[in-house]
Design a protein around this motif. Sequence first.
Motif, mmCIF file in Angstrom:
data_model
loop_
_atom_site.group_PDB
_atom_site.id
_atom_site.type_symbol
_atom_site.label_atom_id
_atom_site.label_comp_id
_atom_site.label_asym_id
_atom_site.label_seq_id
_atom_site.Cartn_x
_atom_site.Cartn_y
_atom_site.Cartn_z
ATOM 1 N N TYR A 45 25.210 -12.674 37.012
ATOM 2 C CA TYR A 45 24.446 -13.712 37.704
ATOM 3 C C TYR A 45 23.044 -13.180 37.939
ATOM 4 C CZ TYR A 45 28.767 -16.295 38.716
ATOM 5 O OH TYR A 45 29.939 -17.010 38.602
ATOM 6 N N GLY A 46 22.054 -14.077 37.952
ATOM 7 C CA GLY A 46 20.697 -13.594 38.158
ATOM 8 C C GLY A 46 19.782 -14.659 38.715
ATOM 9 N N ARG A 47 18.690 -14.185 39.317
ATOM 10 C CA ARG A 47 17.630 -15.069 39.814
ATOM 11 C C ARG A 47 16.459 -14.956 38.856
ATOM 12 N NH1 ARG A 47 12.857 -14.817 42.508
ATOM 13 N NH2 ARG A 47 12.389 -16.398 44.113
ATOM 14 N N PHE A 48 16.009 -16.083 38.358
ATOM 15 C CA PHE A 48 14.926 -16.122 37.381
ATOM 16 C C PHE A 48 13.839 -17.088 37.869
ATOM 17 C CE2 PHE A 48 18.973 -15.302 35.368
ATOM 18 C CZ PHE A 48 18.730 -14.129 34.670
ATOM 19 N N LEU A 68 18.088 -26.876 29.364
ATOM 20 C CA LEU A 68 18.956 -25.722 29.176
ATOM 21 C C LEU A 68 19.645 -25.828 27.821
ATOM 22 C CD1 LEU A 68 18.439 -25.784 32.294
ATOM 23 C CD2 LEU A 68 20.665 -24.675 32.538
ATOM 24 N N PRO A 69 19.835 -24.705 27.132
ATOM 25 C CA PRO A 69 20.394 -24.750 25.770
ATOM 26 C C PRO A 69 21.815 -25.300 25.744
ATOM 27 C CG PRO A 69 20.293 -22.496 26.587
ATOM 28 C CD PRO A 69 19.541 -23.332 27.563
ATOM 29 N N GLU A 70 22.089 -26.196 24.776
ATOM 30 C CA GLU A 70 23.420 -26.796 24.665
ATOM 31 C C GLU A 70 24.461 -25.800 24.184
ATOM 32 O OE1 GLU A 70 23.570 -30.353 22.431
ATOM 33 O OE2 GLU A 70 22.062 -31.419 23.626
ATOM 34 N N ASN A 71 24.032 -24.811 23.410
ATOM 35 C CA ASN A 71 24.996 -23.853 22.854
ATOM 36 C C ASN A 71 25.357 -22.749 23.840
ATOM 37 O OD1 ASN A 71 22.469 -22.563 22.803
ATOM 38 N ND2 ASN A 71 23.069 -21.273 21.072
ATOM 39 N N ALA A 72 24.798 -22.791 25.047
ATOM 40 C CA ALA A 72 25.056 -21.740 26.031
ATOM 41 C C ALA A 72 25.170 -22.337 27.433
ATOM 42 C CB ALA A 72 23.939 -20.700 25.988
ATOM 43 N N PRO A 73 26.245 -23.125 27.684
ATOM 44 C CA PRO A 73 26.401 -23.729 29.015
ATOM 45 C C PRO A 73 26.624 -22.674 30.092
ATOM 46 C CG PRO A 73 28.377 -24.052 27.696
ATOM 47 C CD PRO A 73 27.347 -23.478 26.776
ATOM 48 N N VAL A 74 26.113 -22.957 31.284
ATOM 49 C CA VAL A 74 26.225 -22.039 32.417
ATOM 50 C C VAL A 74 26.990 -22.746 33.532
ATOM 51 C CG1 VAL A 74 24.953 -20.697 34.129
ATOM 52 C CG2 VAL A 74 24.077 -20.893 31.804
ATOM 53 N N GLY A 75 27.957 -22.052 34.120
ATOM 54 C CA GLY A 75 28.813 -22.663 35.124
ATOM 55 C C GLY A 75 28.105 -22.977 36.427
ATOM 56 N N SER A 76 27.187 -22.112 36.846
ATOM 57 C CA SER A 76 26.499 -22.293 38.120
ATOM 58 C C SER A 76 24.994 -22.259 37.917
ATOM 59 C CB SER A 76 26.919 -21.196 39.105
ATOM 60 O OG SER A 76 26.182 -21.278 40.310
ATOM 61 N N VAL A 77 24.329 -23.362 38.301
ATOM 62 C CA VAL A 77 22.870 -23.459 38.222
ATOM 63 C C VAL A 77 22.369 -24.015 39.549
ATOM 64 C CG1 VAL A 77 20.880 -24.468 37.060
ATOM 65 C CG2 VAL A 77 22.922 -23.868 35.730
ATOM 66 N N SER A 78 21.494 -23.287 40.221
ATOM 67 C CA SER A 78 20.929 -23.772 41.476
ATOM 68 C C SER A 78 19.436 -23.497 41.508
ATOM 69 C CB SER A 78 21.617 -23.118 42.681
ATOM 70 O OG SER A 78 21.535 -21.708 42.599
ATOM 71 N N THR A 79 18.719 -24.303 42.281
ATOM 72 C CA THR A 79 17.264 -24.185 42.349
ATOM 73 C C THR A 79 16.822 -23.809 43.762
ATOM 74 O OG1 THR A 79 16.994 -26.542 42.860
ATOM 75 C CG2 THR A 79 16.973 -25.907 40.531
ATOM 76 N N MET A 80 15.663 -23.193 43.855
ATOM 77 C CA MET A 80 15.074 -22.855 45.147
ATOM 78 C C MET A 80 13.986 -23.877 45.464
ATOM 79 S SD MET A 80 13.126 -19.340 46.326
ATOM 80 C CE MET A 80 14.632 -18.385 46.261
ATOM 81 N N LEU A 134 21.198 -18.509 37.924
ATOM 82 C CA LEU A 134 22.090 -18.834 36.811
ATOM 83 C C LEU A 134 23.255 -17.852 36.755
ATOM 84 C CD1 LEU A 134 19.425 -19.309 33.968
ATOM 85 C CD2 LEU A 134 20.498 -21.121 35.310
ATOM 86 N N GLY A 135 24.431 -18.344 36.365
ATOM 87 C CA GLY A 135 25.555 -17.448 36.144
ATOM 88 C C GLY A 135 26.887 -18.184 36.068
ATOM 89 N N PRO A 136 27.877 -17.532 35.504
ATOM 90 C CA PRO A 136 27.733 -16.292 34.727
ATOM 91 C C PRO A 136 27.003 -16.573 33.421
ATOM 92 C CG PRO A 136 29.973 -17.127 34.537
ATOM 93 C CD PRO A 136 29.286 -17.993 35.539
ATOM 94 N N LEU A 137 26.140 -15.659 33.032
ATOM 95 C CA LEU A 137 25.343 -15.852 31.825
ATOM 96 C C LEU A 137 26.242 -15.802 30.595
ATOM 97 C CD1 LEU A 137 22.270 -13.662 32.789
ATOM 98 C CD2 LEU A 137 22.462 -16.155 32.846
ATOM 99 N N PRO A 138 26.010 -16.687 29.634
ATOM 100 C CA PRO A 138 26.916 -16.826 28.477
ATOM 101 C C PRO A 138 26.888 -15.626 27.545
ATOM 102 C CG PRO A 138 24.953 -18.162 28.182
ATOM 103 C CD PRO A 138 24.877 -17.620 29.575
#
Length: 243
Positions: A45-48, A68-80, A134-138
């Motif tokens: 998981y990471g903050r970008f 966000l790329p379709e070939n790499a879905p991410v389970g958790s996405v949050s914004t600040m 974002l995370g977990p990163l694909p």
Amino acid sequence: MIRLRRSASAAALTLAAVTATVLGLAGPAAAHVTVNPKEATQGSYGRFALRVPNESDTASTVKIEVNLPENAPVGSVSTMPVPGWTVAVEKRKVDPPIEVHGSQLTEAVSKLTWTAAAGGGVKPGEFQEFPISLGPLPQVDKMVFKTLQTYSDGNVSRWIEEPTPGAEEPENPAPVLTLTAAAASPSAAPAAGAPAAKDDDDDDDAGSTAVVLGVAGLLAGLGGLALGGLAFARTRREPTPKS
């Protein structure tokens, strides 16, 4: 002397012109939208932060659309929250579902759109960062975030070109997050030459043997004392021989 001065002046003017040209060519290439940090580990998981500079001299950046790329879905996405901006989140179905940490991922964020409040935005000569988690990163080599940057005068910069390794940077490169495989966990086997771990059973056996030997020694000592006492008593009872 006059010729030398004229030659020096001409050389200085030429150098200034060349420097301005080089800087003018380098400027736009360094001012595109980027993601920071640029590298992360698969499965983590990471903050970008999406860093958005303003390239216009007269207009403000008022909207940012990040796909966000379709070939790499991410389970958790949050914004600040970003002062002066609102964010809209769009989702899509993941078909077929993929397994993420033991659960099935059937839906993922597909697009993030930040919109500036009226009269706001990123002014000329400024930049703005839009933090996301974002995370977990694909399990892919990279994530490409194709981005549209809309200005208050209606112009749109399309940062959608995917860079190619070994080739020159495209004119409108998309932000790219490079992902590396997680390091293998260290082996649990003992290092060569290291003493083997003691078995608990061996410790128990050794302790039992010590107890038995201790008890035997104690009994032997008591037996010796008893024999000594009997000999002493016998000596006192026997008459002393007459000379």
